[in-house]
Motif scaffolding. Sequence first.
Motif, PDB file in Angstrom:
ATOM      1  N   ALA A  34       7.385   2.841   0.707  1.00 21.79           N
ATOM      2  CA  ALA A  34       8.316   3.903   0.336  1.00 21.79           C
ATOM      3  C   ALA A  34       9.325   3.385  -0.692  1.00 21.79           C
ATOM      4  O   ALA A  34       9.615   2.194  -0.764  1.00 21.79           O
ATOM      5  N   PRO A  35       9.882   4.295  -1.516  1.00 18.14           N
ATOM      6  CA  PRO A  35      10.890   3.875  -2.503  1.00 18.14           C
ATOM      7  C   PRO A  35      12.152   3.360  -1.816  1.00 18.14           C
ATOM      8  O   PRO A  35      12.456   3.730  -0.681  1.00 18.14           O
ATOM      9  N   THR A  36      12.873   2.502  -2.501  1.00 17.59           N
ATOM     10  CA  THR A  36      14.092   1.919  -1.952  1.00 17.59           C
ATOM     11  C   THR A  36      15.301   2.415  -2.734  1.00 17.59           C
ATOM     12  O   THR A  36      15.201   2.821  -3.895  1.00 17.59           O
ATOM     13  N   LEU A  37      16.458   2.370  -2.097  1.00 22.39           N
ATOM     14  CA  LEU A  37      17.690   2.790  -2.755  1.00 22.39           C
ATOM     15  C   LEU A  37      17.985   1.916  -3.968  1.00 22.39           C
ATOM     16  O   LEU A  37      18.406   2.405  -5.025  1.00 22.39           O
ATOM     17  N   ALA A  38      17.768   0.602  -3.841  1.00 21.36           N
ATOM     18  CA  ALA A  38      18.019  -0.305  -4.967  1.00 21.36           C
ATOM     19  C   ALA A  38      17.102   0.017  -6.142  1.00 21.36           C
ATOM     20  O   ALA A  38      17.533   0.037  -7.300  1.00 21.36           O
ATOM     21  N   GLY A  39      15.822   0.275  -5.836  1.00 22.11           N
ATOM     22  CA  GLY A  39      14.902   0.625  -6.903  1.00 22.11           C
ATOM     23  C   GLY A  39      15.265   1.935  -7.570  1.00 22.11           C
ATOM     24  O   GLY A  39      15.206   2.053  -8.809  1.00 22.11           O
ATOM     25  N   TRP A 213       9.980  -4.091 -12.384  1.00 20.55           N
ATOM     26  CA  TRP A 213      10.370  -4.455 -11.030  1.00 20.55           C
ATOM     27  C   TRP A 213      10.372  -3.261 -10.076  1.00 20.55           C
ATOM     28  O   TRP A 213       9.888  -3.359  -8.942  1.00 20.55           O
ATOM     29  N   ALA A 214      10.903  -2.104 -10.529  1.00 24.43           N
ATOM     30  CA  ALA A 214      11.149  -0.988  -9.619  1.00 24.43           C
ATOM     31  C   ALA A 214       9.960  -0.057  -9.452  1.00 24.43           C
ATOM     32  O   ALA A 214       9.876   0.646  -8.440  1.00 24.43           O
ATOM     33  N   ILE A 215       9.052  -0.013 -10.430  1.00 22.27           N
ATOM     34  CA  ILE A 215       7.886   0.858 -10.311  1.00 22.27           C
ATOM     35  C   ILE A 215       6.739   0.038  -9.738  1.00 22.27           C
ATOM     36  O   ILE A 215       6.387  -1.004 -10.289  1.00 22.27           O
ATOM     37  N   PRO A 216       6.155   0.480  -8.632  1.00 21.86           N
ATOM     38  CA  PRO A 216       5.125  -0.343  -7.984  1.00 21.86           C
ATOM     39  C   PRO A 216       3.866  -0.449  -8.824  1.00 21.86           C
ATOM     40  O   PRO A 216       3.526   0.467  -9.573  1.00 21.86           O
ATOM     41  N   ARG A 217       3.204  -1.561  -8.687  1.00 24.90           N
ATOM     42  CA  ARG A 217       1.898  -1.725  -9.319  1.00 24.90           C
ATOM     43  C   ARG A 217       0.898  -0.819  -8.623  1.00 24.90           C
ATOM     44  O   ARG A 217       0.855  -0.749  -7.401  1.00 24.90           O
ATOM     45  N   GLN A 218       0.138  -0.082  -9.407  1.00 17.44           N
ATOM     46  CA  GLN A 218      -0.875   0.790  -8.814  1.00 17.44           C
ATOM     47  C   GLN A 218      -2.063  -0.048  -8.388  1.00 17.44           C
ATOM     48  O   GLN A 218      -2.733  -0.654  -9.213  1.00 17.44           O
ATOM     49  N   ARG A 219      -2.310  -0.068  -7.077  1.00 16.20           N
ATOM     50  CA  ARG A 219      -3.414  -0.870  -6.548  1.00 16.20           C
ATOM     51  C   ARG A 219      -4.658   0.003  -6.468  1.00 16.20           C
ATOM     52  O   ARG A 219      -4.861   0.751  -5.531  1.00 16.20           O
ATOM     53  N   LEU A 220      -5.454  -0.053  -7.509  1.00 14.41           N
ATOM     54  CA  LEU A 220      -6.652   0.773  -7.559  1.00 14.41           C
ATOM     55  C   LEU A 220      -7.829  -0.019  -7.040  1.00 14.41           C
ATOM     56  O   LEU A 220      -8.368  -0.846  -7.731  1.00 14.41           O
ATOM     57  N   VAL A 221      -8.237   0.292  -5.770  1.00 19.19           N
ATOM     58  CA  VAL A 221      -9.426  -0.341  -5.265  1.00 19.19           C
ATOM     59  C   VAL A 221     -10.574   0.640  -5.282  1.00 19.19           C
ATOM     60  O   VAL A 221     -11.632   0.255  -4.876  1.00 19.19           O
ATOM     61  N   ALA A 222     -10.228   2.005  -5.881  1.00 16.07           N
ATOM     62  CA  ALA A 222     -11.288   3.024  -5.982  1.00 16.07           C
ATOM     63  C   ALA A 222     -11.040   4.104  -6.972  1.00 16.07           C
ATOM     64  O   ALA A 222      -9.935   4.454  -7.229  1.00 16.07           O
TER      65      ALA A 222
END
Length: 431
Positions: A34-39, A213-222
């Motif tokens: 989930a997103p964080t307040l700091a992000g 840093w704040a945007i998550p890496r998209q983990r595409l396993v499909a």
Amino acid sequence: MASARVLDTDPSATGSIVTVPEPSPDRVAQSPAAPTLAGNAALGFTQIVLWGGTFFLIAVLAEPITRSTGWPQGIVVGALSLAIFVSGLPAPWIGRMIRRHGGRPVLVAGALVIAAGQVLLAFSTSLPVFLLAWVVMGLGMAASLYDPLFAAIGQAYGASARGAMTQIAIASGFAISVCWPATNFLVGQVGWRGACLVYAGLAALIVAPLYAWAIPRQRLVATPVAPPPAAGVAGPAAALAAPARLPGERLLAVTFTAAAVIMTAISVQLLLLLQAKGVAAGTAVALSALIGPAQVGVRIVELAFGRRAHPYWALLMSAGTVALGLLLLALDPALAWLAVVLYGAGNGMRTVVRGTLPLALYGQHEYAAVMGRLARLPLFGQAVTPLVCGAVSEWLGPDALLLVLLAVATLNLGLSLAVKGVAGPSGKKPS
């Protein structure tokens, strides 16, 4: 041939049942935490810097640029319209790139392109180079401002992105209040060219790393198995064909465009409209300062109390308060303060709604691509609005311009009511 499976989509997204092909076993998309307040605070800061160095830059730099270069002021100011128009051209493609690769690389690249444009702006010695710099900045704006950012976090977090979007909008609501004085200070210290270089440094050295840093890496396993091409259409041709629009998407695009046109017009013409109604110049400036607090205040209310309501109701509130504010200004100048507060509240909610409503209607899977398609028409509308408003005001007068804006606001309210047919009577898109 891969079998099909039925997915019950998130109830806050569409509330509908959709059939999708089975993904290939070696590639499946996984949602990050989930997103964080700091992000969210960091992403809000990125918007302050990027909006201050693009949309809000020319308002402060126009006078020193024309004074030092002798270039026509109309062309200098019009460069922003050029950048906005350019930013609309690749918007659908940007949405598809975010859907395919995730938001992190797209937004980082967008911030770096903006920085490159600002450096070119700082070293522009001729009007064509100056305009080219704004073209470059427009391309970066397409990949790094609200629409692509919301597309990125909506795709990454799904239903939990709504609160993140509101928190980002709260933080970035101070962009004008922070950036106009800061830019004016920089011009006094290092000149307008130095101010552009400062913004370029901020975009490249702070904003881009914050995005990473704040945007998550998209983990595409499909990736879902691609459907077969339509009958009579060759495979490569089908791959190049534009994706079909979803139900209600064109209606949303027109609704968002009407709201964006009003926002742009008020940003440019509010002081003129207030003074035409008999408000003194100093009072008009003081009243215009109420917009920022009203925008932030309504976003805080949405964050605290609006999560359980479907975003459609926020769209309706936004359109209604903007229309009511313009109506009050047209009918009773003594209530200009209330008119400005109502407009500010409606416009503040508009920023949140344009991110949350498509997510609620179309779901996480389609969201990034839809956001890209929805961004183009409003940007085109914003690009031409200053020119049209200037012409109407010059030929017919400020009162006529106010009536035109009131008509657009009434149209926007009607369009917003029509969106209920897409969202369904309970605020959910019918299956």
